[in-house]
Motif scaffolding. Structure first.
Motif, mmCIF file in Angstrom:
data_model
loop_
_atom_site.group_PDB
_atom_site.id
_atom_site.type_symbol
_atom_site.label_atom_id
_atom_site.label_comp_id
_atom_site.label_asym_id
_atom_site.label_seq_id
_atom_site.Cartn_x
_atom_site.Cartn_y
_atom_site.Cartn_z
ATOM 1 N N LYS A 171 0.852 -1.181 0.000
ATOM 2 C CA LYS A 171 0.000 0.000 0.000
ATOM 3 C C LYS A 171 0.891 1.235 0.000
ATOM 4 C CE LYS A 171 -3.776 -2.319 2.426
ATOM 5 N NZ LYS A 171 -4.673 -2.323 3.616
ATOM 6 N N ARG A 172 0.859 1.934 -1.122
ATOM 7 C CA ARG A 172 1.742 3.093 -1.294
ATOM 8 C C ARG A 172 1.561 4.101 -0.163
ATOM 9 N NH1 ARG A 172 4.798 5.333 -5.264
ATOM 10 N NH2 ARG A 172 4.380 3.544 -6.614
ATOM 11 N N GLY A 173 2.678 4.472 0.431
ATOM 12 C CA GLY A 173 2.668 5.447 1.515
ATOM 13 C C GLY A 173 2.290 4.864 2.857
ATOM 14 N N GLN A 184 3.780 3.182 -10.817
ATOM 15 C CA GLN A 184 2.574 2.903 -10.041
ATOM 16 C C GLN A 184 1.720 1.824 -10.718
ATOM 17 O OE1 GLN A 184 0.440 6.447 -8.568
ATOM 18 N NE2 GLN A 184 2.228 7.636 -9.159
ATOM 19 N N SER A 202 7.129 7.864 -13.382
ATOM 20 C CA SER A 202 6.478 7.688 -12.088
ATOM 21 C C SER A 202 5.114 7.019 -12.228
ATOM 22 C CB SER A 202 6.330 9.051 -11.396
ATOM 23 O OG SER A 202 5.627 8.917 -10.174
ATOM 24 N N GLU A 251 3.075 -1.814 -10.153
ATOM 25 C CA GLU A 251 2.749 -2.412 -8.857
ATOM 26 C C GLU A 251 1.358 -3.018 -8.876
ATOM 27 O OE1 GLU A 251 3.354 0.643 -5.977
ATOM 28 O OE2 GLU A 251 5.525 0.741 -6.290
#
Length: 228
Positions: free
Chosen positions: A62-64, A166, A162, A169
Motif C-alpha cells: 500500500k503506497r505510503g 505505479q 512515475s 505495482e
C-alpha cells in the motif's frame, strides 16, 4: 555470495515469517529500511523479494503505508481462471489506462531515441526469453515488468516514469498468474519482439499499433481462457 542466493535466502526467511503462527492476515511487515538493516542486504534485494511475494499473493503493498500480509498460501495454478474472472472488470479498466500510458511511452521513446536505452530493452528481452526456456515464472514476471519499465525510462520523462511505476505495482499479480500458462508466455515474446522491431526502425505508427495489440491480446486471451 551472489545476489540471487541472497534474494532466495531473504525470500525464504520472509516467507517463514508470513506463514508463522505469530503473524496474522492483515499484519504489517517491517519497512524496507528495517528489512535492509535486519538482514544486512541492499534495498534492491529487498524490493526484488517483496515484488516476488506480492506477485505470488502473499503480501499487498500500500503506497505510503507499507507492506501487509495478504495470504499465507501461494496463489495456486488451478485458481488462475477464477482469479481472472473475479477481477475481470478491474483488469479491463486497468488495461485501458495502461494502453494509453504505454502508447504515449513508446511514442516518446522514439522521439527521444537513444540507442543505449534500446540496447537495454533488447538485453532484458533476451533474459525474459531465457526465463521462459527455464520455466522460471518469477523471473518472467519480473523481466516483463522490466521490459515495459525500460521503455518508460527511455522517454526521459520523469512524470511518465512515475506513473508507469505505479501501474507496474498494480499489475504485478496479473503478470504472475498469467505467465503460469505457456500460451501467454509465447504471446508475450511475440508482442515484445514486434514492439522492439518498431522501436528499432523508429516507426511510431507501427510501435503504437504493436503496443496496443500486445496489451489487448494479453487481456483478451486471458479472459477467454478463463471461461474455458
Amino acid at each position: 555470495m551472489n545476489k540471487k542466493t541472497v534474494s532466495e535466502q531473504l525470500y525464504q526467511k520472509l516467507l517463514e515469517i508470513i506463514k508463522s503462527d505469530s503473524v496474522k492476515i492483515g499484519d504489517k511487515l517491517p519497512s524496507e529500511n528495517a528489512l535492509c538493516a535486519e538482514y544486512g542486504v541492499g534495498r534492491s534485494t529487498v524490493r526484488e523479494v517483496i515484488r516476488m511475494l506480492q506477485a505470488k499473493g502473499f503480501v499487498d503493498i500500500k503506497r505510503g503505508s507499507g507492506i501487509y500480509v495478504l495470504s499465507k498460501t501461494e496463489y495456486a495454478p488451478e485458481n488462475i481462471s477464477q482469479w481472472i474472472l473475479d477481477n475481470k472488470e478491474s483488469i479491463i479498466n486497468y488495461m485501458n489506462v495502461r494502453i494509453a500510458i504505454e502508447e504515449l511511452a513508446v511514442k516518446l521513446f522514439i522521439q527521444q531515441f537513444d540507442r543505449k536505452y534500446l540496447k537495454n530493452i533488447q538485453k532484458i528481452e533476451e533474459q525474459f526469453e531465457d526465463a521462459i526456456l527455464a520455466g522460471d515464472v518469477d523471473k518472467m514476471a519480473t523481466l516483463d515488468e522490466a521490459f515495459h519499465s525500460a521503455i518508460a525510462k527511455g522517454t526521459k520523462n520523469e512524470l511518465l516514469i512515475s506513473i508507469c511505476k505505479q501501474l507496474e505495482e498494480t499489475f504485478r499479480k496479473y503478470r504472475y498468474v498469467t505467465f503460469m500458462e505457456a500460451k501467454h508466455r509465447n504471446e508475450a515474446v511475440a508482442g515484445h519482439r514486434s514492439i522492439l522491431a518498431s522501436i528499432s526502425n523508429r516507426d511510431t505508427n507501427s510501435a503504437l499499433f504493436n503496443m496496443r495489440n500486445h496489451l489487448e491480446v494479453s487481456v483478451d486471451n486471458a479472459i477467454k481462457q478463463a471461461y474455458l
